[in-house]
Scaffold this motif. Structure first.
Motif, PDB file in Angstrom:
ATOM      1  N   GLN A  45      -8.847  32.889   9.818  1.00  0.00           N
ATOM      2  CA  GLN A  45      -8.302  32.349   8.584  1.00  0.00           C
ATOM      3  C   GLN A  45      -8.053  30.846   8.733  1.00  0.00           C
ATOM      4  O   GLN A  45      -7.517  30.397   9.745  1.00  0.00           O
ATOM      5  N   VAL A  46      -8.460  30.068   7.730  1.00  0.00           N
ATOM      6  CA  VAL A  46      -8.271  28.620   7.761  1.00  0.00           C
ATOM      7  C   VAL A  46      -7.176  28.232   6.775  1.00  0.00           C
ATOM      8  O   VAL A  46      -7.278  28.504   5.575  1.00  0.00           O
ATOM      9  N   LYS A  47      -6.129  27.616   7.307  1.00  0.00           N
ATOM     10  CA  LYS A  47      -5.048  27.095   6.456  1.00  0.00           C
ATOM     11  C   LYS A  47      -5.223  25.577   6.389  1.00  0.00           C
ATOM     12  O   LYS A  47      -5.198  24.909   7.419  1.00  0.00           O
ATOM     13  N   TYR A  48      -5.389  25.056   5.181  1.00  0.00           N
ATOM     14  CA  TYR A  48      -5.701  23.629   5.013  1.00  0.00           C
ATOM     15  C   TYR A  48      -4.485  22.878   4.497  1.00  0.00           C
ATOM     16  O   TYR A  48      -3.794  23.324   3.582  1.00  0.00           O
ATOM     17  N   ARG A  49      -4.252  21.709   5.108  1.00  0.00           N
ATOM     18  CA  ARG A  49      -3.179  20.832   4.651  1.00  0.00           C
ATOM     19  C   ARG A  49      -3.780  19.497   4.225  1.00  0.00           C
ATOM     20  O   ARG A  49      -4.370  18.785   5.038  1.00  0.00           O
ATOM     21  N   ALA A  50      -3.656  19.150   2.968  1.00  0.00           N
ATOM     22  CA  ALA A  50      -4.070  17.827   2.501  1.00  0.00           C
ATOM     23  C   ALA A  50      -3.035  16.834   3.000  1.00  0.00           C
ATOM     24  O   ALA A  50      -1.886  16.862   2.578  1.00  0.00           O
ATOM     25  N   SER A  51      -3.459  15.959   3.908  1.00  0.00           N
ATOM     26  CA  SER A  51      -2.479  15.153   4.647  1.00  0.00           C
ATOM     27  C   SER A  51      -2.711  13.659   4.591  1.00  0.00           C
ATOM     28  O   SER A  51      -2.228  12.922   5.442  1.00  0.00           O
ATOM     29  N   MET A  72      -3.075  10.922   9.467  1.00  0.00           N
ATOM     30  CA  MET A  72      -3.125  12.152  10.252  1.00  0.00           C
ATOM     31  C   MET A  72      -2.968  11.863  11.738  1.00  0.00           C
ATOM     32  O   MET A  72      -2.280  12.584  12.463  1.00  0.00           O
ATOM     33  N   TYR A  73      -3.613  10.771  12.198  1.00  0.00           N
ATOM     34  CA  TYR A  73      -3.444  10.448  13.616  1.00  0.00           C
ATOM     35  C   TYR A  73      -2.014   9.991  13.901  1.00  0.00           C
ATOM     36  O   TYR A  73      -1.472  10.273  14.970  1.00  0.00           O
ATOM     37  N   ALA A 133       0.587  11.227  12.633  1.00  0.00           N
ATOM     38  CA  ALA A 133       1.358  12.464  12.801  1.00  0.00           C
ATOM     39  C   ALA A 133       1.149  13.037  14.199  1.00  0.00           C
ATOM     40  O   ALA A 133       2.095  13.546  14.822  1.00  0.00           O
ATOM     41  N   ILE A 134      -0.082  12.963  14.696  1.00  0.00           N
ATOM     42  CA  ILE A 134      -0.372  13.439  16.054  1.00  0.00           C
ATOM     43  C   ILE A 134       0.396  12.607  17.078  1.00  0.00           C
ATOM     44  O   ILE A 134       1.005  13.133  18.011  1.00  0.00           O
ATOM     45  N   ARG A 135       0.377  11.307  16.900  1.00  0.00           N
ATOM     46  CA  ARG A 135       1.068  10.414  17.843  1.00  0.00           C
ATOM     47  C   ARG A 135       2.582  10.625  17.784  1.00  0.00           C
ATOM     48  O   ARG A 135       3.253  10.682  18.820  1.00  0.00           O
ATOM     49  N   ALA A 136       3.124  10.737  16.575  1.00  0.00           N
ATOM     50  CA  ALA A 136       4.575  10.914  16.432  1.00  0.00           C
ATOM     51  C   ALA A 136       5.053  12.207  17.082  1.00  0.00           C
ATOM     52  O   ALA A 136       6.180  12.279  17.590  1.00  0.00           O
ATOM     53  N   ALA A 137       4.188  13.232  17.074  1.00  0.00           N
ATOM     54  CA  ALA A 137       4.556  14.531  17.652  1.00  0.00           C
ATOM     55  C   ALA A 137       4.089  14.668  19.098  1.00  0.00           C
ATOM     56  O   ALA A 137       4.150  15.759  19.667  1.00  0.00           O
ATOM     57  N   ASN A 138       3.621  13.557  19.677  1.00  0.00           N
ATOM     58  CA  ASN A 138       3.144  13.557  21.063  1.00  0.00           C
ATOM     59  C   ASN A 138       2.086  14.639  21.294  1.00  0.00           C
ATOM     60  O   ASN A 138       2.090  15.334  22.319  1.00  0.00           O
ATOM     61  N   GLY A 139       1.165  14.757  20.330  1.00  0.00           N
ATOM     62  CA  GLY A 139       0.050  15.680  20.474  1.00  0.00           C
ATOM     63  C   GLY A 139       0.311  17.096  20.024  1.00  0.00           C
ATOM     64  O   GLY A 139      -0.540  17.969  20.188  1.00  0.00           O
ATOM     65  N   GLU A 140       1.482  17.347  19.425  1.00  0.00           N
ATOM     66  CA  GLU A 140       1.808  18.695  18.935  1.00  0.00           C
ATOM     67  C   GLU A 140       2.276  18.611  17.479  1.00  0.00           C
ATOM     68  O   GLU A 140       3.439  18.866  17.154  1.00  0.00           O
ATOM     69  N   PRO A 141       1.370  18.266  16.561  1.00  0.00           N
ATOM     70  CA  PRO A 141       1.776  18.019  15.172  1.00  0.00           C
ATOM     71  C   PRO A 141       1.902  19.275  14.312  1.00  0.00           C
ATOM     72  O   PRO A 141       2.253  19.181  13.142  1.00  0.00           O
ATOM     73  N   GLY A 142       1.583  20.449  14.873  1.00  0.00           N
ATOM     74  CA  GLY A 142       1.673  21.666  14.069  1.00  0.00           C
ATOM     75  C   GLY A 142       0.386  22.046  13.386  1.00  0.00           C
ATOM     76  O   GLY A 142       0.350  23.022  12.641  1.00  0.00           O
ATOM     77  N   PHE A 143      -0.691  21.290  13.605  1.00  0.00           N
ATOM     78  CA  PHE A 143      -2.016  21.699  13.137  1.00  0.00           C
ATOM     79  C   PHE A 143      -2.976  21.669  14.321  1.00  0.00           C
ATOM     80  O   PHE A 143      -2.720  21.013  15.342  1.00  0.00           O
ATOM     81  N   ASP A 144      -4.085  22.392  14.167  1.00  0.00           N
ATOM     82  CA  ASP A 144      -5.021  22.587  15.273  1.00  0.00           C
ATOM     83  C   ASP A 144      -6.226  21.660  15.233  1.00  0.00           C
ATOM     84  O   ASP A 144      -6.889  21.467  16.258  1.00  0.00           O
ATOM     85  N   LEU A 145      -6.522  21.121  14.076  1.00  0.00           N
ATOM     86  CA  LEU A 145      -7.706  20.289  13.918  1.00  0.00           C
ATOM     87  C   LEU A 145      -7.447  19.278  12.813  1.00  0.00           C
ATOM     88  O   LEU A 145      -6.836  19.613  11.796  1.00  0.00           O
ATOM     89  N   ALA A 146      -7.893  18.042  13.017  1.00  0.00           N
ATOM     90  CA  ALA A 146      -7.709  17.002  12.001  1.00  0.00           C
ATOM     91  C   ALA A 146      -9.055  16.444  11.578  1.00  0.00           C
ATOM     92  O   ALA A 146      -9.914  16.159  12.421  1.00  0.00           O
ATOM     93  N   VAL A 147      -9.241  16.304  10.278  1.00  0.00           N
ATOM     94  CA  VAL A 147     -10.403  15.609   9.734  1.00  0.00           C
ATOM     95  C   VAL A 147     -10.002  14.136   9.636  1.00  0.00           C
ATOM     96  O   VAL A 147      -9.095  13.779   8.882  1.00  0.00           O
ATOM     97  N   MET A 148     -10.682  13.302  10.425  1.00  0.00           N
ATOM     98  CA  MET A 148     -10.286  11.894  10.495  1.00  0.00           C
ATOM     99  C   MET A 148     -11.545  11.020  10.407  1.00  0.00           C
ATOM    100  O   MET A 148     -12.492  11.379   9.721  1.00  0.00           O
TER     101      MET A 148
END
Length: 353
Positions: free
Chosen positions: A66-72, A78-79, A81-96
């Motif tokens: 199942q794919v859960k999509y977040r418009a971010s 999006m990056y 968010a990854i940096r602020a969470a030290n690599g654990e932003p709560g999503f598994d894949l980012a479209v960047m």
């Protein structure tokens, strides 16, 4: 204790978007009867609609994941968010974009992505692989085209120089480099003036001259749409993906000037702390399969990231679909852009008032 947990999650939903991921389950979706879940953060608007129809739903049908999509927001957001969470932003894949892949490998916040984990990476040309830095994949290729009014130009213009022509300059749009389209606009101008990514002076000089006469200085590509609807814009840079959409609904078309242009690379990155890395790797491999690459390219009006595909002649004429076309387009060095982009934005603000 349970009541306190509910209260804390409610507070996060109301006020702390950065922590929202902590209250969002990435475990199997009970409503779907179980199975893996992949949380993907990506762009909104028409991108989300196309993603769901052409990528997410077929992937779920094929794999059961199942794919859960977040418009971010943007790739940069999006990056962040990854940096602020030290690599654990709560999503598994980012479209960047490929710019974030460069930053991610420097920060060591993106997981490795190679042909070992993603076999279809073997079909991606080296020119694109060189910009993944081993921490992501390129899934599509756009290019900066010259969008022009059919009313103002009965025949397609052949040079970026038309934007400075007194007959057309009052209808041009000069994009702010807060938007990546503005960065590529500056790079094109720098190249035309004898400079380049390491010598942006000629670009700023031409940009300042043009901005004095421009119709507007948009912050986003969406801000160009009203000017097309009113037919007040004459010629301006625009990504071929969106240009193809609005060429069907407005009296505008797009072309690649003889001086050439820059490519913009869509990318996929996995945060180092992603909970479902295996599902993310499967998803990237699926997106890079020939069938999906062709389907996505046609849906989003972009070039594919793999070679050997066949497209209709009218589509191929407008987009990067062959190795020869890919060889012709320029790709800006991401490290240089990332290093100087804030400085360029400040200089742009000082020269464009």
């Amino acid at each position: 204790m349970a009541d306190m947990k509910k209260f804390l999650c409610a507070a996060l939903v109301l006020g702390l978007s950065a922590s929202l991921a902590a209250c969002t389950s990435t475990s199997p979706d009970a409503s779907s009867g179980g199975g893996d879940v992949l949380v993907v953060a990506g762009f909104g608007a028409e991108y989300e609609t196309l993603f769901q129809e052409h990528i997410a739903k077929p992937f779920t049908k094929k794999t059961g994941i199942q794919v859960k999509y977040r418009a971010s927001g943007s790739g940069a957001e999006m990056y962040a968010a990854i940096r602020a969470a030290n690599g654990e932003p709560g999503f598994d894949l980012a479209v960047m974009t490929y710019l974030e892949l460069d930053q991610g490998q420097r920060d060591k916040l993106l997981a490795p992505v190679t042909a070992k984990q993603v076999p279809n990476m073997a079909h991606v040309p080296n020119k694109l692989l060189d910009h993944t830095h081993g921490v992501g994949a390129i899934q599509d290729v756009q290019q900066v085209s010259l969008m022009y009014s059919r009313k103002a130009f009965p025949k397609p213009p052949t040079s970026w120089d038309v934007m400075w022509d007194p007959k057309y300059r009052n209808g041009t749009l000069v994009f702010n480099p807060k938007n990546i389209l503005g960065v590529y606009g500056l790079l094109n101008l720098a190249d035309m003036g004898g400079g380049g990514v390491t010598n942006m002076g000629p670009g700023f000089k031409r940009n300042e001259e043009l901005a004095k006469h421009a119709l507007a200085t948009p912050n986003t590509s969406a801000e160009a749409v009203p000017f097309m609807a009113k037919e007040t814009a004459t010629a301006f840079p625009y990504f071929d993906g969106r240009a193809a959409i609005y060429a069907k609904t407005n009296n505008y078309d797009f072309t690649i000037p003889r001086e050439g242009t820059y490519a913009h690379l869509g990318s996929l990155g996995i945060p180092v702390g992603a909970e479902h890395k295996d599902a993310a790797y499967k998803f990237i491999d699926y997106w890079l399969s020939n069938e999906v690459q062709e389907r996505w390219a046609r849906a989003y009006n972009v070039g594919p990231a793999v070679t050997g595909l066949t497209f209709p002649a009218d589509f191929a004429a407008k987009h990067i679909t062959t190795p020869a076309r890919l060889d012709e387009v320029k790709i800006a060095d991401a490290a240089t852009v990332n290093k100087h982009r804030t400085e360029w934005q400040q200089q742009w603000q000082e020269t464009v008032r």
